[in-house]
Design an enzyme around this catalytic site. Structure first.
Site, PDB file in Angstrom:
ATOM      1  N   GLU A 131       0.843  -1.195   0.000  1.00  0.00           N
ATOM      2  CA  GLU A 131       0.000   0.000   0.000  1.00  0.00           C
ATOM      3  C   GLU A 131       0.878   1.244   0.000  1.00  0.00           C
ATOM      4  OE1 GLU A 131      -1.559   0.561   4.279  1.00  0.00           O
ATOM      5  OE2 GLU A 131      -1.188  -1.596   4.110  1.00  0.00           O
ATOM      6  N   CYS A 452      39.146  12.264  17.666  1.00  0.00           N
ATOM      7  CA  CYS A 452      39.857  13.117  18.606  1.00  0.00           C
ATOM      8  C   CYS A 452      40.180  12.285  19.841  1.00  0.00           C
ATOM      9  CB  CYS A 452      38.949  14.297  18.970  1.00  0.00           C
ATOM     10  SG  CYS A 452      39.417  15.111  20.501  1.00  0.00           S
TER      11      CYS A 452
END
Ligand code: IVH
Length: 713
Positions: A131, A452
């Site tokens: 659908e 980092c």
């Protein structure tokens, strides 16, 4: 973004002269105020979070270069926008779930294969409905004795907003049902047709009111009006496609249930069809896609659902999506634009993520000015295995790039037009130092991402961790969202630098001269509301706490697994403190949890070993009252709280179904047998595990014994 055509907007901060900076600060203050109102008060964001962040960052950068030009009404000093009065909250009896997404045909073939595998159907074909996926917002309508008693938005799936008065103004939503069950919650999508959308915008424009970017925003903005009389003037429509709580079954199949919804008095989508097997599903997809342009309303894909409701029940749910349905989204929309700059954002786990700043361009109805560039290899024209992508073309600042959007995801860059590359364009040099804290940024072996190494000393990581901490699936504190957290982080009077600080905020505020309630953007009421929202979250379930810690690889479902395995914070904390990567009984126990792999386990264990992180966690926990994990499933289930191992071949169901069923009954499912195992369910061919169970004296039963034990025989 509402950049208008102000030329200052195009100038780099470092190149602005004083007059330009003044004009630019005025423009940014207006744009940010507009975005705050749209976001907080009108519930219809006009720009993405990333765009908002970019505006704020530019504003802050200009202010730091020209401190004397900082405006009285500087956006840097405003915390959040006015909070909409809002609607009453409604807890859904049955959660409103979302759907897993697929973007290509192969994923649909896989989906069907997984369904059959889970159900142990072998080659037997499964029937599905296909659908259209309506591009609106979902709504749950509760009917008691055939009368509409409540309408609620989806919200976070568990708690939505009560919009009953507004829903009653929608023609497609019947006030009473024909021949209705005693109780039924009808679910579907509120949407606006293209022509109604165009007319509404024209009327709005004429009246000097706000116009909407697309029909979905218009539908959402219109339904969520505090004054239902405004909603009445908005042409909303509704398709029913699902249901929640109900006193009697609607039908035996999905198609039958949709038919029932239609006879009850709802609009259902006429393009809904039955398809057996993936080939037929993909044919229906093509048919729906063909009609997309002429439907008169927006759809963004096709939803497939297993038709047999008994099979749907057996398939059940993952944490937020059903196993029996999938959304097959239409392909991404594309557009070409200029890459103006590459910025590096530092995430919660330290990942350096390159972001493309683009000359704004409309892609599928949405203005896009940022796109992700993934990582340094992607920019260089390589994938994670070192293979060339885009024929090896690298991406450079100044390039003409093709942008695409698929679903709600962040826009991406698909291609580069080398014929338009300026002579001045240079290879992009990816930074090896964190742009936020200057720590070294390293790439571990096999990792595509540079990170980092600053840990929580890196302000960017700390802020991102805080944003994650307050996010919806974590602490979800009303009035303390990403923006407020960011501002408190930089507040010298009343800082929030780590999660524990949130819970000392009220106390610190009380002892402060510059009280929150006296600050711009805040008042007595909003400050008091914030403190009480924080107080409300002091008591919190274990799984949310684990998730909120933001440990790499530990998402919502892993957090739930850890919480239900260890049961309490004390047990979890003790085990993680004692655990060592790759050795000892705690490591064995952790990695023996079904669904916990070595990478995830190592990430949790190392987090608990890092002193600074650990101290921060301890400070947080000291502030909280952490609720033990609820044992899932019925209390009277004979297997609740037991650790079960399945081994060998199961004949009546797949391993996945057996596991899902056991967990639903409150059992823990482990991958291998140990002294902690309560029960081994052994099918034919169970070799070493059955042997080990014998040695350890663990109870062992066969599949029929298991089905009898849990009452499914
Ligand atoms: S079924 C348990 N069917 O898509 C599954 N959803 O991405 C419930 N949607 O939240 C949803 N059209 O708002 C379903 N035909 C359709 C739909 C549909 C649109 C929306 C719905 C849902 C979202 C999930």
């Amino acid at each position: 973004m509402q950049d208008g055509d102000a030329t200052e907007a195009d100038i780099e901060v470092g190149d602005l002269n004083e007059d330009q900076a003044r004009a630019e600060l005025a423009r940014l203050a207006a744009a940010i105020a507009r975005a705050d109102t749209a976001y907080h008060t009108e519930d219809a964001p006009e720009i993405s979070d990333a765009q908002y962040d970019a505006l704020k960052a530019r504003n802050a950068a200009i202010e730091s270069r020209f401190p004397h030009l900082k405006r009285e009404d500087s956006p840097s000093d405003v915390v959040g926008g006015a909070v909409a009065e809002g609607f009453a909250k409604v807890r859904h009896d049955m959660r409103m779930l979302s759907l897993a997404n697929a973007f290509d045909d192969d994923s649909i073939v896989d989906f069907d294969a997984q369904v059959r595998k889970f159900l142990g159907l072998g080659d037997t074909a499964v029937r599905y409905t296909a659908e259209p996926k309506i591009d609106g917002l979902s709504l749950s309508l509760r009917y008691e004795g055939g009368s509409l008693v409540q309408a609620a938005t989806r919200g976070d799936g568990s708690v939505g907003e009560n919009v009953t008065a507004n829903a009653r103004t929608i023609d497609d939503i019947p006030e009473t049902l024909r021949a209705a069950p005693d109780l039924v919650e009808v679910r579907g999508e509120v949407y606006m047709s293209h022509s109604d959308f165009t007319d509404l915008n024209a009327r709005q424009e004429e009246a000097g009111g706000k116009t909407f970017a697309n029909p979905r925003n218009a539908a959402a903005g219109s339904l969520r009006q505090l004054d239902a009389e405004i909603t009445r003037t908005r042409p909303l429509r509704f398709f029913a496609y699902a249901w929640g709580a109900h006193s009697e079954p609607l039908a035996e199949t999905q198609m039958g249930a949709i038919e029932r919804l239609r006879t009850l008095g709802f609009q259902t989508n006429p393009l809904t069809a039955l398809c057996t097997g993936p080939e037929a599903m993909l044919e229906q997809y093509a048919r729906i896609e063909e009609q997309r342009a002429t439907l008169g309303y927006d759809i963004d894909g096709v939803v497939y659902k297993v038709d047999d409701l008994a099979l749907q029940r057996r398939l059940g749910f993952r944490s937020t999506t059903p196993r029996w349905a999938i959304a097959h989204k239409f392909p991404a929309e594309l557009a070409w634009t200029r890459l103006e700059a590459i910025d590096i954002q530092v995430g919660r786990t330290g990942a350096l993520s390159p972001v493309a700043r683009l000359t704004p361009v409309t892609v599928g109805g949405v203005l896009v000015s940022n796109a992700t560039l993934h990582n340094e290899d992607y920019i260089a024209g390589r994938d994670s295995r070192g293979q060339t992508i885009r024929d090896g073309k690298d991406i450079r600042v100044g390039d003409w790039v093709q942008v695409y959007r698929a679903g709600d995801v962040i826009p991406k860059i698909a291609d580069v037009d080398l014929s338009k590359r300026p002579d001045t364009a240079r290879h992009y040099a990816f930074p090896t130092l964190c742009p936020e804290c200057g720590s070294e940024a390293v790439r571990e072996d096999g990792d595509a991402v540079r990170r980092c190494t600053g840990g929580i000393i890196c302000p960017a990581q700390a802020v991102e961790k805080l944003k994650h901490f307050v996010s919806r699936s974590a602490f979800d504190i009303d009035g303390l969202g990403a923006r407020q957290v960011e501002m408190f982080y930089h507040d010298d009077q009343l800082p929030i630098r780590e999660p524990a600080d949130i819970f000392t905020l009220a106390e610190r505020d009380a002892g402060n001269v510059s009280k929150l309630k006296n600050r711009e953007g805040w008042g007595q009421k909003s400050a008091a509301n914030l403190f009480s929202a924080i107080e409300e979250r002091r008591t919190i379930p274990l799984n949310r706490v684990i998730f909120a810690l933001g440990i790499r690889h530990v998402g919502e479902s892993a957090s739930a697994l850890l919480a239900s395995h260890y049961g309490s914070w004390d047990a979890f904390e003790k085990a993680m403190t004692a655990a060592r990567v790759g050795e000892g009984p705690e490591w064995a126990e952790l990695t023996n949890i079904d669904g916990v792999g070595d990478v995830l386990a190592a990430s949790v264990v190392t987090t608990f070993q890092q002193q600074a992180e650990r101290a921060s966690i301890d400070r947080l926990v000291a502030q909280l009252d952490i609720q033990d994990a609820a044992r899932r499933g019925a209390v009277d289930s004979p297997v609740a709280g037991k650790t079960v191992v399945f081994t060998g071949t199961l004949e009546k169901m797949s391993r996945a179904e057996a596991k899902a069923r056991a967990e639903a009954l409150g059992a823990k499912v482990a991958g291998s047998v140990s002294a902690k195992t309560d029960l081994v369910v052994a099918g034919p061919g169970s070799g070493s595990k059955a042997k080990k169970a014998g040695e350890l004296g663990v109870e062992m039963i066969d599949e029929d014994g298991w089905l009898t034990l849990i009452g499914d025989a």
